[in-house]
Structure formats: C-alpha cells, structure tokens
Design a protein around this motif. Structure first.
Motif, PDB file in Angstrom:
ATOM      1  N   ALA A  86      -9.513   1.928   1.437  1.00  0.00           N
ATOM      2  CA  ALA A  86      -8.604   1.067   0.674  1.00  0.00           C
ATOM      3  C   ALA A  86      -7.625   0.486   1.682  1.00  0.00           C
ATOM      4  CB  ALA A  86      -7.879   1.854  -0.414  1.00  0.00           C
ATOM      5  N   VAL A  87      -8.008  -0.612   2.292  1.00  0.00           N
ATOM      6  CA  VAL A  87      -7.197  -1.201   3.350  1.00  0.00           C
ATOM      7  C   VAL A  87      -6.930  -2.669   3.046  1.00  0.00           C
ATOM      8  CG1 VAL A  87      -8.022   0.393   5.130  1.00  0.00           C
ATOM      9  CG2 VAL A  87      -9.226  -1.769   4.749  1.00  0.00           C
ATOM     10  N   GLY A  88      -5.889  -3.204   3.706  1.00  0.00           N
ATOM     11  CA  GLY A  88      -5.561  -4.611   3.511  1.00  0.00           C
ATOM     12  C   GLY A  88      -5.271  -4.909   2.053  1.00  0.00           C
ATOM     13  N   GLY A  89      -5.986  -5.900   1.517  1.00  0.00           N
ATOM     14  CA  GLY A  89      -5.809  -6.244   0.109  1.00  0.00           C
ATOM     15  C   GLY A  89      -6.226  -5.131  -0.827  1.00  0.00           C
ATOM     16  N   GLY A  90      -7.149  -4.269  -0.393  1.00  0.00           N
ATOM     17  CA  GLY A  90      -7.519  -3.110  -1.203  1.00  0.00           C
ATOM     18  C   GLY A  90      -6.401  -2.094  -1.270  1.00  0.00           C
ATOM     19  N   ALA A 102     -15.214  -5.911  -0.835  1.00  0.00           N
ATOM     20  CA  ALA A 102     -14.284  -6.889  -0.271  1.00  0.00           C
ATOM     21  C   ALA A 102     -13.909  -7.918  -1.330  1.00  0.00           C
ATOM     22  CB  ALA A 102     -14.915  -7.575   0.937  1.00  0.00           C
ATOM     23  N   MET A 103     -12.717  -8.483  -1.188  1.00  0.00           N
ATOM     24  CA  MET A 103     -12.134  -9.338  -2.221  1.00  0.00           C
ATOM     25  C   MET A 103     -12.619 -10.779  -2.084  1.00  0.00           C
ATOM     26  SD  MET A 103      -8.263  -7.785  -2.291  1.00  0.00           S
ATOM     27  CE  MET A 103      -7.853  -8.211  -3.982  1.00  0.00           C
ATOM     28  N   ALA A 104     -13.843 -11.017  -2.503  1.00  0.00           N
ATOM     29  CA  ALA A 104     -14.327 -12.394  -2.627  1.00  0.00           C
ATOM     30  C   ALA A 104     -13.576 -13.063  -3.769  1.00  0.00           C
ATOM     31  CB  ALA A 104     -15.825 -12.405  -2.904  1.00  0.00           C
ATOM     32  N   LEU A 105     -13.371 -14.361  -3.651  1.00  0.00           N
ATOM     33  CA  LEU A 105     -12.620 -15.061  -4.693  1.00  0.00           C
ATOM     34  C   LEU A 105     -13.317 -14.965  -6.045  1.00  0.00           C
ATOM     35  CD1 LEU A 105     -11.402 -18.264  -2.797  1.00  0.00           C
ATOM     36  CD2 LEU A 105     -10.056 -16.263  -3.487  1.00  0.00           C
ATOM     37  N   SER A 106     -14.649 -14.911  -6.034  1.00  0.00           N
ATOM     38  CA  SER A 106     -15.378 -14.778  -7.298  1.00  0.00           C
ATOM     39  C   SER A 106     -15.070 -13.447  -7.961  1.00  0.00           C
ATOM     40  CB  SER A 106     -16.882 -14.907  -7.053  1.00  0.00           C
ATOM     41  OG  SER A 106     -17.328 -13.903  -6.154  1.00  0.00           O
ATOM     42  N   LEU A 137      -9.184   2.125 -12.334  1.00  0.00           N
ATOM     43  CA  LEU A 137      -9.747   1.138 -11.418  1.00  0.00           C
ATOM     44  C   LEU A 137     -10.349   1.854 -10.219  1.00  0.00           C
ATOM     45  CD1 LEU A 137     -10.084  -1.882 -10.685  1.00  0.00           C
ATOM     46  CD2 LEU A 137      -7.841  -1.755  -9.569  1.00  0.00           C
ATOM     47  N   THR A 138     -11.618   1.579  -9.930  1.00  0.00           N
ATOM     48  CA  THR A 138     -12.294   2.237  -8.814  1.00  0.00           C
ATOM     49  C   THR A 138     -13.271   1.261  -8.172  1.00  0.00           C
ATOM     50  OG1 THR A 138     -13.392   4.306  -8.181  1.00  0.00           O
ATOM     51  CG2 THR A 138     -14.219   3.193 -10.159  1.00  0.00           C
ATOM     52  N   GLY A 139     -13.997   1.742  -7.155  1.00  0.00           N
ATOM     53  CA  GLY A 139     -14.957   0.898  -6.455  1.00  0.00           C
ATOM     54  C   GLY A 139     -16.340   1.513  -6.451  1.00  0.00           C
ATOM     55  N   ALA A 140     -17.346   0.664  -6.459  1.00  0.00           N
ATOM     56  CA  ALA A 140     -18.727   1.137  -6.390  1.00  0.00           C
ATOM     57  C   ALA A 140     -19.078   1.504  -4.952  1.00  0.00           C
ATOM     58  CB  ALA A 140     -19.679   0.058  -6.903  1.00  0.00           C
ATOM     59  N   GLY A 141     -19.934   2.502  -4.809  1.00  0.00           N
ATOM     60  CA  GLY A 141     -20.419   2.855  -3.486  1.00  0.00           C
ATOM     61  C   GLY A 141     -19.415   3.648  -2.668  1.00  0.00           C
ATOM     62  N   ARG A 142     -19.321   3.323  -1.379  1.00  0.00           N
ATOM     63  CA  ARG A 142     -18.560   4.128  -0.431  1.00  0.00           C
ATOM     64  C   ARG A 142     -17.112   3.681  -0.258  1.00  0.00           C
ATOM     65  NH1 ARG A 142     -19.679   3.460   4.351  1.00  0.00           N
ATOM     66  NH2 ARG A 142     -20.893   1.545   4.212  1.00  0.00           N
ATOM     67  N   GLY A 143     -16.674   2.675  -1.005  1.00  0.00           N
ATOM     68  CA  GLY A 143     -15.317   2.191  -0.792  1.00  0.00           C
ATOM     69  C   GLY A 143     -14.630   1.749  -2.065  1.00  0.00           C
ATOM     70  N   PHE A 144     -13.312   1.841  -2.062  1.00  0.00           N
ATOM     71  CA  PHE A 144     -12.495   1.295  -3.147  1.00  0.00           C
ATOM     72  C   PHE A 144     -12.426  -0.221  -2.992  1.00  0.00           C
ATOM     73  CE2 PHE A 144      -8.262   0.029  -4.754  1.00  0.00           C
ATOM     74  CZ  PHE A 144      -8.387   0.421  -6.074  1.00  0.00           C
ATOM     75  N   CYS A 145     -11.857  -0.670  -1.879  1.00  0.00           N
ATOM     76  CA  CYS A 145     -11.816  -2.099  -1.579  1.00  0.00           C
ATOM     77  C   CYS A 145     -11.411  -2.266  -0.118  1.00  0.00           C
ATOM     78  CB  CYS A 145     -10.835  -2.816  -2.495  1.00  0.00           C
ATOM     79  SG  CYS A 145     -10.648  -4.583  -2.144  1.00  0.00           S
ATOM     80  N   SER A 146     -12.212  -3.014   0.627  1.00  0.00           N
ATOM     81  CA  SER A 146     -11.984  -3.178   2.063  1.00  0.00           C
ATOM     82  C   SER A 146     -11.100  -4.367   2.403  1.00  0.00           C
ATOM     83  CB  SER A 146     -13.327  -3.314   2.785  1.00  0.00           C
ATOM     84  OG  SER A 146     -14.049  -4.432   2.287  1.00  0.00           O
ATOM     85  N   GLY A 147     -10.497  -4.981   1.383  1.00  0.00           N
ATOM     86  CA  GLY A 147      -9.583  -6.088   1.641  1.00  0.00           C
ATOM     87  C   GLY A 147     -10.272  -7.429   1.559  1.00  0.00           C
ATOM     88  N   SER A 156     -12.590  11.352   0.852  1.00  0.00           N
ATOM     89  CA  SER A 156     -13.055  10.316   1.770  1.00  0.00           C
ATOM     90  C   SER A 156     -12.115   9.119   1.841  1.00  0.00           C
ATOM     91  CB  SER A 156     -14.434   9.823   1.327  1.00  0.00           C
ATOM     92  OG  SER A 156     -14.361   9.243   0.031  1.00  0.00           O
ATOM     93  N   ALA A 157     -11.084   9.090   1.009  1.00  0.00           N
ATOM     94  CA  ALA A 157     -10.212   7.912   0.934  1.00  0.00           C
ATOM     95  C   ALA A 157      -9.472   7.686   2.250  1.00  0.00           C
ATOM     96  CB  ALA A 157      -9.218   8.058  -0.213  1.00  0.00           C
ATOM     97  N   ARG A 158      -9.349   6.421   2.597  1.00  0.00           N
ATOM     98  CA  ARG A 158      -8.584   6.003   3.759  1.00  0.00           C
ATOM     99  C   ARG A 158      -7.734   4.801   3.362  1.00  0.00           C
ATOM    100  NH1 ARG A 158     -10.277  10.167   4.723  1.00  0.00           N
ATOM    101  NH2 ARG A 158     -11.345  10.978   6.582  1.00  0.00           N
ATOM    102  N   PHE A 159      -6.469   4.840   3.755  1.00  0.00           N
ATOM    103  CA  PHE A 159      -5.517   3.812   3.349  1.00  0.00           C
ATOM    104  C   PHE A 159      -4.939   3.121   4.577  1.00  0.00           C
ATOM    105  CE2 PHE A 159      -5.508   7.201   0.231  1.00  0.00           C
ATOM    106  CZ  PHE A 159      -5.525   6.554  -0.996  1.00  0.00           C
ATOM    107  N   GLY A 160      -4.521   1.873   4.404  1.00  0.00           N
ATOM    108  CA  GLY A 160      -3.834   1.226   5.508  1.00  0.00           C
ATOM    109  C   GLY A 160      -3.487  -0.225   5.222  1.00  0.00           C
ATOM    110  N   ALA A 161      -2.281  -0.603   5.634  1.00  0.00           N
ATOM    111  CA  ALA A 161      -1.879  -2.010   5.654  1.00  0.00           C
ATOM    112  C   ALA A 161      -2.269  -2.546   7.028  1.00  0.00           C
ATOM    113  CB  ALA A 161      -0.378  -2.133   5.419  1.00  0.00           C
TER     114      ALA A 161
END
Length: 270
Positions: free
Chosen positions: A116-120, A26-30, A53-63, A135-140
């Motif tokens: 990869a949803v929301g901000g991801g 998730a997109m923490a400001l840090s 650009l990729t994500g660690a673990g089970r997700g790219f970025c959850s927003g 396993s990828a899932r996308f969505g606005a």
C-alpha cells in the motif's frame, strides 16, 4: 472483468475489492472512476452499514499506474489544451475517491494485504480504520520519484493519524515500513495472518453495526470535523448540536426499550 468487485459478505457489510492484481491494483483512471461510482452507490444505500476495502491478489494498491510509452502518448493533452490543466483534471479525478471515502456516511475499513504505497497508501489513510496482513507494506513514496509527498490527502491524514513529527519523518524519507511498525505507530489497529485480513475487518464491522446507523454516521462525521476545529469551543458547539439532533431522532428511546427487554435495540435505517 470489472476493475472493482463488490460483494455483500454479510447483510449490511460490503467488501469492495480493487481488482487489477496484475499491476498490484495500480490506480488506473478507469479503476478510479469505477471505484467512485461503486462507493457513491453504496453511500446512497440505507441497507449498507460498513464497507471493507481491500485488494485482489498480492497487493492492496501500488499507487499510480505506470503507463507504457503508447499509453502515455495517447494520454497527452489536446493541442489546444493547457498541459497543467490536463494534469490537474486527472489529479482531481483520483482524489475525489479519497474525499468520498472520508465523507461517506458509513465507516470504511481498509483490509490491507501486501503493498500500500503512494496513492494506495493515501487511500488507506482516507479510510476510518485500518487492519493489516503480515505481508502489508506502507509508504509515501512520491518523493522518491522527484515530486512532493504532499499528495492525495497524505499531508492531511498522516499527521492527524500518527502525529506531525513522525509524519514528517515518513514523508521526507519516503521509506517503506512493515505492518508491525504500522501497528506500533497506531496506523493500523491489528496485524493478522495473510488470508485473514478481510475476516478481521468484518469482525470490527459487526461491532460497528451493533450501534445505530445514525449514531455511527454522526460519530464519524463529527469526529473528523472536530479534529479540524480551531478551538475547544467550536468542537463543543459541533458536538452539542449533533447530539441534540441525535436525541431528537428517537434512537435513544429505542435503545432504552431494547435494553429494558433484555435484548438489542431495533434501530431505524438512515
């Protein structure tokens, strides 16, 4: 532990990994601030040819990060600060990363694993090329939380990538779709088995790096600018000036010399 991991997987090819797997990145400001610093440094390096650009673990970025009640209280504006200005400042800090990805001199390839949803989702859209794990899932999905789906560049990128009509359907419903549909839409160039998506992205990165660094930079920059051109004449003028600049760089002569000798050209660095 750093929120963003950086590894030169091969000479010139850098893998940047969002590293907050406990929150599906998730997109923490840090993390956003660290990612901006990392990408800025890579953009300034003449040795870098591509970024994956990729994500660690089970997700790219959850927003956007869902904050605890204590964190939310700490993140309130100062008593003398306008609430809207405070929120806008946070929003702009996040979208600076999306703009930087889009404007980098080298191609950025999203290797999307898991959600990869929301901000991801919008972050993946800002990349030049996308490959997906099964396993990828996308969505606005902003609209499912009562706010606009026109956020973090989604309303700019998505219609240009899949067309206005399909973008409208995805943005107005807020539905989540899988990797196979993303490929059918032309949003991703390939779907591969889980655990292999970074390798697949690096295969494309190698193909890119066979070309001159200047040619790649000018192709990326000019393509995205001519997409916004108000007319064919504007696009042709942009292409003409860029092409003559490239011809004057000496890379064409290097190409001819390399092909003549039956080998590969020795391209100059940026």
């Amino acid at each position: 532990m750093s929120d963003v991991l950086v590894e030169e997987a091969e000479p010139g090819h850098v893998v940047v990994t969002l590293n907050r797997p406990q929150t599906l990145n998730a997109m923490a400001l840090s993390m956003v601030a660290e990612l901006h610093d990392v990408l800025s440094e890579l953009n300034a390096s003449p040795a870098v040819r591509t970024v994956v650009l990729t994500g660690a673990g089970r997700g790219f970025c959850s927003g956007a990060e869902i904050k605890s009640a204590d964190d939310a209280r700490r993140d309130q504006p100062r008593p003398d600060q306008n609430k809207v200005a405070h929120l806008l400042g946070q929003q702009e800090a996040i979208v600076k990363v999306h703009e930087l990805v889009h404007r980098m001199r080298v191609p950025v390839i999203a290797a999307v694993n898991g959600v990869a949803v929301g901000g991801g989702f919008s972050l993946s859209l800002a990349c030049d090329i996308r490959v997906a794990a099964r396993s990828a899932r996308f969505g606005a999905v902003f609209i499912r939380h009562g706010i606009s789906n026109a956020d973090m560049g989604t309303s700019y990128f998505l219609p240009r990538l899949v067309g206005a009509s399909r973008a409208a359907e995805l943005m107005l419903t807020g539905r989540v779709f899988d990797a196979e549909e993303a490929r059918d839409l032309g949003l991703v160039v390939d779907v591969v088995d889980d655990g292999t998506v970074v390798d697949r992205a690096l295969a494309t990165a190698r193909q890119v790096a066979e070309n001159s660094a200047l040619g790649v930079w000018m192709t990326k920059e000019t393509m995205w600018q001519t997409i916004d051109a108000p007319s064919l004449r504007h696009a042709l003028d942009m292409e003409n000036r860029t092409q003559i600049m490239c011809v004057g760089s000496g890379e064409l002569e290097r190409a001819f010399a390399g092909f003549k000798d039956g080998g590969r050209p020795e391209w100059s660095r940026l």
